[in-house]
Write a protein that holds these residues in place. Structure first.
Motif, mmCIF file in Angstrom:
data_model
loop_
_atom_site.group_PDB
_atom_site.id
_atom_site.type_symbol
_atom_site.label_atom_id
_atom_site.label_comp_id
_atom_site.label_asym_id
_atom_site.label_seq_id
_atom_site.Cartn_x
_atom_site.Cartn_y
_atom_site.Cartn_z
ATOM 1 N N ASP B 255 0.805 -1.217 0.000
ATOM 2 C CA ASP B 255 0.000 0.000 0.000
ATOM 3 C C ASP B 255 0.839 1.269 0.000
ATOM 4 O OD1 ASP B 255 -2.192 -1.544 -0.011
ATOM 5 O OD2 ASP B 255 -2.379 -1.612 2.170
ATOM 6 N N THR B 256 2.121 1.127 0.284
ATOM 7 C CA THR B 256 2.938 2.339 0.301
ATOM 8 C C THR B 256 2.876 2.974 -1.084
ATOM 9 O OG1 THR B 256 4.813 0.987 -0.282
ATOM 10 C CG2 THR B 256 4.583 1.582 2.037
ATOM 11 N N ASP B 257 2.589 4.272 -1.112
ATOM 12 C CA ASP B 257 2.481 4.880 -2.435
ATOM 13 C C ASP B 257 3.353 6.112 -2.537
ATOM 14 O OD1 ASP B 257 0.988 6.199 -0.664
ATOM 15 O OD2 ASP B 257 -0.831 6.323 -1.871
ATOM 16 N N SER B 258 4.498 6.085 -1.883
ATOM 17 C CA SER B 258 5.423 7.184 -2.099
ATOM 18 C C SER B 258 6.408 6.748 -3.180
ATOM 19 C CB SER B 258 6.172 7.503 -0.812
ATOM 20 O OG SER B 258 6.687 6.316 -0.265
ATOM 21 N N PRO B 259 6.565 7.593 -4.189
ATOM 22 C CA PRO B 259 7.455 7.207 -5.284
ATOM 23 C C PRO B 259 8.911 7.187 -4.828
ATOM 24 C CG PRO B 259 6.640 9.433 -5.587
ATOM 25 C CD PRO B 259 5.923 8.878 -4.412
ATOM 26 N N ILE B 260 9.720 6.393 -5.526
ATOM 27 C CA ILE B 260 11.148 6.374 -5.241
ATOM 28 C C ILE B 260 11.754 7.639 -5.840
ATOM 29 C CG2 ILE B 260 13.286 5.078 -5.523
ATOM 30 C CD1 ILE B 260 11.611 2.632 -6.106
ATOM 31 N N PRO B 261 12.511 8.383 -5.058
ATOM 32 C CA PRO B 261 13.095 9.608 -5.633
ATOM 33 C C PRO B 261 14.154 9.275 -6.675
ATOM 34 C CG PRO B 261 13.931 9.214 -3.428
ATOM 35 C CD PRO B 261 12.885 8.182 -3.664
ATOM 36 N N LYS B 262 14.362 10.225 -7.570
ATOM 37 C CA LYS B 262 15.398 10.040 -8.596
ATOM 38 C C LYS B 262 16.762 10.250 -7.962
ATOM 39 C CE LYS B 262 13.872 9.903 -12.865
ATOM 40 N NZ LYS B 262 14.297 10.054 -14.231
ATOM 41 N N VAL B 263 17.748 9.588 -8.531
ATOM 42 C CA VAL B 263 19.087 9.636 -7.968
ATOM 43 C C VAL B 263 20.028 10.175 -9.034
ATOM 44 C CG1 VAL B 263 20.877 8.260 -6.879
ATOM 45 C CG2 VAL B 263 18.509 7.533 -6.712
ATOM 46 N N SER B 264 20.957 11.018 -8.615
ATOM 47 C CA SER B 264 21.984 11.419 -9.591
ATOM 48 C C SER B 264 23.157 10.486 -9.395
ATOM 49 C CB SER B 264 22.375 12.870 -9.407
ATOM 50 O OG SER B 264 23.088 13.033 -8.224
ATOM 51 N N VAL B 299 13.167 2.272 -10.856
ATOM 52 C CA VAL B 299 12.509 3.494 -10.394
ATOM 53 C C VAL B 299 11.355 3.833 -11.334
ATOM 54 C CG1 VAL B 299 12.813 5.976 -10.080
ATOM 55 C CG2 VAL B 299 14.539 4.410 -9.225
ATOM 56 N N SER B 300 11.591 3.737 -12.657
ATOM 57 C CA SER B 300 10.534 4.050 -13.626
ATOM 58 C C SER B 300 9.366 3.091 -13.470
ATOM 59 C CB SER B 300 11.054 3.945 -15.056
ATOM 60 O OG SER B 300 12.090 4.845 -15.251
ATOM 61 N N VAL B 301 9.687 1.787 -13.411
ATOM 62 C CA VAL B 301 8.620 0.792 -13.334
ATOM 63 C C VAL B 301 7.824 0.975 -12.051
ATOM 64 C CG1 VAL B 301 8.205 -1.672 -13.011
ATOM 65 C CG2 VAL B 301 9.744 -0.921 -14.787
ATOM 66 N N TYR B 302 8.550 1.199 -10.955
ATOM 67 C CA TYR B 302 7.897 1.320 -9.650
ATOM 68 C C TYR B 302 7.018 2.565 -9.616
ATOM 69 C CZ TYR B 302 7.391 1.367 -4.579
ATOM 70 O OH TYR B 302 6.872 1.348 -3.315
ATOM 71 N N ASN B 303 7.582 3.694 -10.020
ATOM 72 C CA ASN B 303 6.816 4.935 -9.963
ATOM 73 C C ASN B 303 5.654 4.921 -10.953
ATOM 74 O OD1 ASN B 303 8.563 5.753 -8.046
ATOM 75 N ND2 ASN B 303 9.669 7.218 -9.315
ATOM 76 N N ARG B 315 1.199 -6.011 -8.029
ATOM 77 C CA ARG B 315 1.921 -6.311 -6.800
ATOM 78 C C ARG B 315 3.414 -6.240 -7.094
ATOM 79 N NH1 ARG B 315 -1.424 -7.984 -3.144
ATOM 80 N NH2 ARG B 315 0.251 -8.725 -1.800
ATOM 81 N N GLN B 316 4.175 -6.045 -6.020
ATOM 82 C CA GLN B 316 5.625 -5.918 -6.217
ATOM 83 C C GLN B 316 6.203 -7.163 -6.869
ATOM 84 O OE1 GLN B 316 8.286 -4.298 -3.657
ATOM 85 N NE2 GLN B 316 7.137 -2.425 -3.372
ATOM 86 N N ALA B 317 5.620 -8.313 -6.556
ATOM 87 C CA ALA B 317 6.123 -9.552 -7.153
ATOM 88 C C ALA B 317 6.040 -9.467 -8.674
ATOM 89 C CB ALA B 317 5.335 -10.732 -6.632
#
Lengths: 217, 420
Positions: B255-264, B299-303, B315-317
């Motif tokens: 249920d967590t819906d915070s996107p993964i931040p982008k990384v440089s 990151v793209s797929v997750y967000n 689902r994450q799986a």
């Protein structure tokens, strides 16, 4: 990866199903990412007849443009007469993922209709185009007949020594004139083509200059 | 060989396309409708549709990939950025509805056309696509019916009767002291009645005590398992989990819906990138570019998945399975698909080395000609040619075709990069 394959499949099907555009796509070496496309030269242009296209689809397609070049030799300011490399914005910076194989091939077809001599791929052809349109068109038509199987008017040309003059888009009389001075025919054609010895230019280039060039080589 | 393989390719792949539908004359608007619900980039029905600042709509993943390649809208070329992406739940609803209806509408449309054809007396020519679709459509329809009928009568009765029974029993085991539960109209199984003051369910034998105490619930003992759960929850909140425990929690917690931040990535060392990957339970093998590509992809797929409506999220799986496919695809192309291109690039450098002398000769030949060039030839001609030679030598991405052009025909000026 998968999305790319799906999209390419669709695009091939799209070309196949659309009978109105006369665009054909075939696989080369069984890979859906290396294709051969073909379309007819547009009507009322010197290119009427078959032209072929070599298509390589990069890994990051559709975010990167497809790589296309002419397999068939084409006499056109924006197409390299030696390699078939194409100078067209949508194959470079102006590419957008919403473009498809079909739309790109149609763009190439229309590039044949409307050459852009100010942004040339082949500078010599562009100069020929600017100097004498009619002579350029004659040469382009001749190339289409010889290389692209376009229907000729009466005579069926064959690639041979006789054709070298026409392939270079020169006047036979001019070549004969300098050949008579004792120069090799191939060299004469080479120099005259480089000097763009055509149409109005003939008057502005002195014979001495031509001979000077011929002697230099 | 060419045509056959194209045919096989198209028949083997079950790919949906607006062209499945009959044309405008037979079924006005259907083809357009199917096309309008498709992403212009991947040409599939929208997956987690998002709109850019200009208002054009794409799949979230497609839009993210496009922006990372070139930060403009692919349709109108207006600037776009990932921060401006807005989810489009209305479009997603439309797509979900259309996904459900598509097979059915397609069958109706093709049946209708077949009937009209037979009426007209023209025998139906072979239609590979529609027949294929007709074959598949019953399956999907059954699936549809099942999913619709799921929550109706049988399951509801199950939910309504059996489940609360066990649940309430578990909750009130400590209250139910007497062996026989007595039944009342309000409480069919477990001897509970509704408290007239606080409307809570209270065991009938304790109701007086309950009312006297001012509607205080008797302390319900928590079962051992539950107790453990509660404690672990408490711990989970306070102590940051490490390693595998944390990963497990992530997998369970969809249920967590915070996107993964982008990384440089440029400021990170390989080790740090590996840590980032390990944090999400991803592979940490491969060289730096692969590590970066993998993390970017994740990151793209997750967000992008977060841009789905909450009911449509994977689902994450599933996301991990997608990542595995991506890895396999990468491996496959690096082995076979790009082999040709790799060979080409090797050939280019080899070719350049081999023909260096010839290039030099050509350059030399171009140089002295300059002064004697006829007046109508622009002076910088030789210069341009020289530039291109150097571009060719410097730029590894130049295709082999261009190089050959320079070589075969010394006079042709190749203008690939500079004038485009």
């Amino acid at each position: 990866m998968d999305a790319r394959l799906r999209r390419v499949n669709k695009e091939i099907a799209d070309c196949k199903n659309d009978k109105s555009t006369n665009i054909n796509i075939e696989l080369i070496d069984n890979s859906p990412f290396h294709l051969r496309g073909s379309f007819e030269g547009p009507e009322d242009t010197p290119y009427q007849g078959g032209h072929f296209e070599d298509i390589v689809i990069p890994d990051s397609y559709p975010f990167q443009p497809v790589k296309m070049k002419f397999i068939t030799k084409v006499y056109h300011p924006n197409v390299s007469s030696a390699s078939g490399a194409i100078c067209l914005d949508i194959l470079k910076d102006a590419w957008s993922p919403v473009l498809t194989l079909k739309s790109t091939l149609i763009s190439l077809q229309s590039l044949l209709c409307s050459p852009e001599p100010n942004d040339p791929q082949d500078a010599e052809v562009a100069k020929h185009y600017m100097t004498s349109r009619s002579s350029f068109e004659e040469t382009a038509r001749y190339w289409a007949q010889v290389y692209a199987g376009a229907p000729g008017k009466g005579k069926v040309p064959k690639v041979g020594a006789q054709d070298a003059v026409a392939i270079a888009g020169l006047e036979k009389a001019h070549v004969d004139q300098f050949e008579a001075l004792g120069f090799e025919r191939g060299k004469v054609i080479d120099v005259l083509r480089r000097l763009n010895y055509r149409g109005a230019n003939v008057a502005s280039i002195s014979e001495d200059k031509v001979v000077e060039e011929l002697l230099k080589n | 060989m060419g045509k056959n393989t194209v045919h096989d390719l198209l028949n083997n792949a079950d790919i949906q396309d607006p062209l499945d539908f009959p044309g405008r004359a037979d079924a006005p608007g259907l083809r357009d409708l199917d096309g309008a619900l498709r992403c212009k980039i991947c040409q599939e029905l929208f997956e987690a549709p998002v709109v850019l600042a200009c208002g054009h709509c794409f799949c979230s993943l497609c839009a993210r990939n496009q922006i990372s390649e070139k930060a403009v809208c692919p349709v109108c070329w207006k600037p776009a950025s990932e921060g401006h992406l807005r989810v489009n739940p209305t479009m997603e609803e439309a797509v979900v509805a259309w996904k459900g209806a598509r097979a059915y509408v397609l069958r109706l449309a093709t049946d209708d056309r077949t009937r009209q054809n037979t009426l007209r007396g023209t025998p139906e020519s072979s239609h590979p696509r529609p027949t294929k679709k007709r074959k598949t459509s019953p399956d999907s329809e059954i699936e549809l019916i099942e999913s619709v009928s799921g929550p109706s009568s049988p399951r509801r009765s199950h939910v309504g009767i059996t489940k609360p029974k066990s649940k309430s029993k578990a909750r009130f085991t400590s209250i139910e002291r007497s062996g026989e539960p007595f039944s009342s109209p309000n409480s069919p199984d477990d001897g509970c009645v509704e408290c007239p003051a606080c409307a809570r369910q209270v065991n009938a034998s304790l109701i007086n005590e309950h009312l006297d105490s001012g509607c205080k619930m008797p302390p319900t003992k928590i079962t051992d398992a539950k107790e453990k759960d509660e404690w672990s929850k408490l711990f989970a909140g306070k102590a940051p989990k490490k390693g595998k425990d944390r990963l497990k929690a992530d997998v369970n917690d969809d249920d967590t819906d915070s996107p993964i931040p982008k990384v440089s990535y440029t400021v990170l060392k390989d080790k740090q990138i590996r840590d980032l990957l390990a944090e999400h339970d991803l592979l940490t093998t491969g060289d730096r570019p692969l590590l970066i590509a993998r993390h970017q992809r994740w990151v793209s797929v997750y967000n992008a998945n977060l841009d789905h409506m909450s009911t449509q999220r994977k689902r994450q799986a599933e996301l991990r399975a997608e990542m595995r496919r991506w890895e396999e695809g990468r491996r496959a192309t690096s082995n076979s698909g790009t082999a040709r291109e790799v060979a080409l690039s090797i050939n280019v450098s080899e070719y350049r080395r081999e023909n260096k002398a010839e290039f030099a000769v050509l350059v030399e030949r171009a140089k002295p000609k300059k002064p004697s060039l006829p007046s109508n030839l622009p002076q910088p001609q030789g210069q341009v040619k020289k530039d291109h030679t150097s571009i060719n030598e410097a730029d590894d991405e130049q295709s082999v075709a261009d190089i050959t052009a320079t070589q075969e025909n010394g006079m042709v000026v190749i203008d690939v990069d500079s004038e485009a």
